[in-house]
Design an enzyme around this catalytic site. Sequence first.
Site, PDB file in Angstrom:
ATOM      1  N   GLU A 159      -6.681   4.431   8.124  1.00  0.00           N
ATOM      2  CA  GLU A 159      -6.493   5.861   7.801  1.00  0.00           C
ATOM      3  C   GLU A 159      -7.735   6.434   7.128  1.00  0.00           C
ATOM      4  O   GLU A 159      -8.068   7.604   7.316  1.00  0.00           O
ATOM      5  CB  GLU A 159      -5.224   6.033   6.935  1.00  0.00           C
ATOM      6  CG  GLU A 159      -3.962   5.826   7.774  1.00  0.00           C
ATOM      7  CD  GLU A 159      -2.754   5.311   7.018  1.00  0.00           C
ATOM      8  OE1 GLU A 159      -2.726   5.389   5.780  1.00  0.00           O
ATOM      9  OE2 GLU A 159      -1.830   4.813   7.685  1.00  0.00           O
ATOM     10  N   HIS A 208      -9.345   0.896   5.238  1.00  0.00           N
ATOM     11  CA  HIS A 208      -8.058   1.078   5.916  1.00  0.00           C
ATOM     12  C   HIS A 208      -8.269   2.017   7.100  1.00  0.00           C
ATOM     13  O   HIS A 208      -9.085   2.935   7.030  1.00  0.00           O
ATOM     14  CB  HIS A 208      -7.035   1.661   4.933  1.00  0.00           C
ATOM     15  CG  HIS A 208      -5.652   1.674   5.501  1.00  0.00           C
ATOM     16  ND1 HIS A 208      -5.241   2.627   6.398  1.00  0.00           N
ATOM     17  CD2 HIS A 208      -4.601   0.836   5.328  1.00  0.00           C
ATOM     18  CE1 HIS A 208      -3.990   2.376   6.749  1.00  0.00           C
ATOM     19  NE2 HIS A 208      -3.573   1.295   6.119  1.00  0.00           N
ATOM     20  N   GLU A 260      -5.010  -5.221  10.742  1.00  0.00           N
ATOM     21  CA  GLU A 260      -4.009  -4.178  10.936  1.00  0.00           C
ATOM     22  C   GLU A 260      -4.276  -3.430  12.235  1.00  0.00           C
ATOM     23  O   GLU A 260      -5.127  -2.515  12.263  1.00  0.00           O
ATOM     24  CB  GLU A 260      -4.047  -3.180   9.775  1.00  0.00           C
ATOM     25  CG  GLU A 260      -3.760  -3.803   8.428  1.00  0.00           C
ATOM     26  CD  GLU A 260      -3.216  -2.774   7.448  1.00  0.00           C
ATOM     27  OE1 GLU A 260      -2.108  -2.974   6.941  1.00  0.00           O
ATOM     28  OE2 GLU A 260      -3.894  -1.758   7.222  1.00  0.00           O
ATOM     29  N   GLY A 262       2.910  -1.218   4.241  1.00  0.00           N
ATOM     30  CA  GLY A 262       2.916   0.200   3.897  1.00  0.00           C
ATOM     31  C   GLY A 262       4.322   0.655   3.543  1.00  0.00           C
ATOM     32  O   GLY A 262       4.806   0.457   2.427  1.00  0.00           O
ATOM     33  N   GLY A 263       4.994   1.253   4.496  1.00  0.00           N
ATOM     34  CA  GLY A 263       6.302   1.874   4.271  1.00  0.00           C
ATOM     35  C   GLY A 263       7.292   0.982   3.533  1.00  0.00           C
ATOM     36  O   GLY A 263       7.986   1.440   2.610  1.00  0.00           O
ATOM     37  N   SER A 265       3.707  -2.403  10.262  1.00  0.00           N
ATOM     38  CA  SER A 265       5.152  -2.478  10.493  1.00  0.00           C
ATOM     39  C   SER A 265       5.774  -3.815  10.077  1.00  0.00           C
ATOM     40  O   SER A 265       6.713  -4.297  10.718  1.00  0.00           O
ATOM     41  CB  SER A 265       5.487  -2.154  11.952  1.00  0.00           C
ATOM     42  OG  SER A 265       5.139  -0.807  12.241  1.00  0.00           O
ATOM     43  N   ASN A 278       0.870  -1.182   0.000  1.00  0.00           N
ATOM     44  CA  ASN A 278       0.000   0.000   0.000  1.00  0.00           C
ATOM     45  C   ASN A 278       0.904   1.228   0.000  1.00  0.00           C
ATOM     46  O   ASN A 278       1.530   1.538   0.999  1.00  0.00           O
ATOM     47  CB  ASN A 278      -0.876  -0.059   1.263  1.00  0.00           C
ATOM     48  CG  ASN A 278      -1.695   1.202   1.479  1.00  0.00           C
ATOM     49  OD1 ASN A 278      -1.787   2.057   0.599  1.00  0.00           O
ATOM     50  ND2 ASN A 278      -2.295   1.309   2.648  1.00  0.00           N
ATOM     51  N   TRP A 279       0.961   1.892  -1.126  1.00  0.00           N
ATOM     52  CA  TRP A 279       1.846   3.065  -1.235  1.00  0.00           C
ATOM     53  C   TRP A 279       1.262   4.297  -0.561  1.00  0.00           C
ATOM     54  O   TRP A 279       1.932   5.308  -0.437  1.00  0.00           O
ATOM     55  CB  TRP A 279       2.159   3.364  -2.720  1.00  0.00           C
ATOM     56  CG  TRP A 279       3.258   2.510  -3.290  1.00  0.00           C
ATOM     57  CD1 TRP A 279       3.732   1.333  -2.770  1.00  0.00           C
ATOM     58  CD2 TRP A 279       4.049   2.773  -4.469  1.00  0.00           C
ATOM     59  NE1 TRP A 279       4.760   0.848  -3.552  1.00  0.00           N
ATOM     60  CE2 TRP A 279       4.968   1.718  -4.601  1.00  0.00           C
ATOM     61  CE3 TRP A 279       4.034   3.792  -5.419  1.00  0.00           C
ATOM     62  CZ2 TRP A 279       5.886   1.652  -5.648  1.00  0.00           C
ATOM     63  CZ3 TRP A 279       4.951   3.728  -6.468  1.00  0.00           C
ATOM     64  CH2 TRP A 279       5.873   2.666  -6.583  1.00  0.00           C
ATOM     65  N   LYS A 280      -0.007   4.239  -0.183  1.00  0.00           N
ATOM     66  CA  LYS A 280      -0.679   5.397   0.435  1.00  0.00           C
ATOM     67  C   LYS A 280      -0.503   6.632  -0.467  1.00  0.00           C
ATOM     68  O   LYS A 280      -0.468   6.488  -1.684  1.00  0.00           O
ATOM     69  CB  LYS A 280      -0.161   5.610   1.852  1.00  0.00           C
ATOM     70  CG  LYS A 280      -0.194   4.303   2.668  1.00  0.00           C
ATOM     71  CD  LYS A 280       0.045   4.469   4.139  1.00  0.00           C
ATOM     72  CE  LYS A 280      -0.068   3.119   4.820  1.00  0.00           C
ATOM     73  NZ  LYS A 280       0.048   3.195   6.268  1.00  0.00           N
ATOM     74  N   GLY A 298       2.842   2.016  10.731  1.00  0.00           N
ATOM     75  CA  GLY A 298       3.811   3.100  10.580  1.00  0.00           C
ATOM     76  C   GLY A 298       4.578   3.446  11.840  1.00  0.00           C
ATOM     77  O   GLY A 298       5.232   4.485  11.907  1.00  0.00           O
TER      78      GLY A 298
HETATM   79  P1  PGA Z   1       3.114   0.108   7.576  1.00  0.00           P
HETATM   80  O1  PGA Z   1       1.616   0.330   7.056  1.00  0.00           O
HETATM   81  O2  PGA Z   1       3.633  -1.166   6.949  1.00  0.00           O
HETATM   82  O3  PGA Z   1       3.869   1.320   7.105  1.00  0.00           O
HETATM   83  O4  PGA Z   1       3.047  -0.013   9.064  1.00  0.00           O
HETATM   84  C1  PGA Z   1       0.742  -0.759   6.902  1.00  0.00           C
HETATM   85  C2  PGA Z   1      -0.570  -0.315   6.312  1.00  0.00           C
HETATM   86  O5  PGA Z   1      -1.058   0.763   6.674  1.00  0.00           O
HETATM   87  O6  PGA Z   1      -1.154  -1.012   5.465  1.00  0.00           O
END
Ligand code: PGA
Length: 246
Positions: free
Chosen positions: A94, A92, A162, A228-229, A207, A8-10, A168
């Site tokens: 977010e 998600h 998640e 994510g990251g 993470s 997920n590049w957000k 993050g």
């Molecule tokens: P992260 O994000 O790997 O940067 O913790 C995961 C996600 O939000 O899908």
Amino acid sequence: MRKLAAGNWKMNGNAAALSEVTALLSAHPDPTCEMLLCPPATLIAQMNWAARNSALRIGGQDCHAKAAGAHTGDISAAMLKDAGATYVILGHSERRADHGESDEEVRTKAEAALDAGLIAIVCVGETELQRDAGQTLAVVGAQLKASVPDAVTAENVVIAYEPVWAIGTGRTPTLDEIAEVHAFLRAELAARIGDQATGVRLLYGGSVKPSNAAEIFALANVDGALVGGASLKAADFGAIVAALSA
Ligand code: PGA
């Protein structure tokens, strides 16, 4: 079941970042797991082109519940599909936090995704306060129940667990805690759809990185990751893909 490494590049990445896709595909042309990247909507078509004839699948990060209409700034599931997406992430944390998305809204979007022929990755997860209060299973159980469409099958829905506090932050639940939630999600799905539940992919997200991927993937009922990251760089995401293919 084929495991899934989903990135997920957000709200990150522009056309120059597509070099990461090229690097990923040259290092991992044919992994045993399924490989998916969900870039910002602006990059879906270009990434789809960069990934043509490859093992990489492309997904969106959200969609509108309606197929078309007067909804400025929104994108429908059919539009994502038209641009080359085969998956869409929905609910998600977010989106739930920044846009106030309720379980019902997530479910309606997931229904739209299924109608458009996309696979919906429905996210659930507790906040730190909820975990500390011992409410984790109750929270994710309620989210699962209300966010996942009745038409759920092993083919059209993926569930991502998640924990909000692990996204993050570099912090993850213990392996026992991840295993507990995943076993619970499997049992809840089985109560709803019977034997089909064994084929629904349950991703862990929060993470995930090259250094912890293998131990998380070794857990029962963990069928991949939502990253994510660490999905932004081909080297990191490639190492996670390799851990899942091992
Ligand atoms: P992260 O994000 O790997 O940067 O913790 C995961 C996600 O939000 O899908």
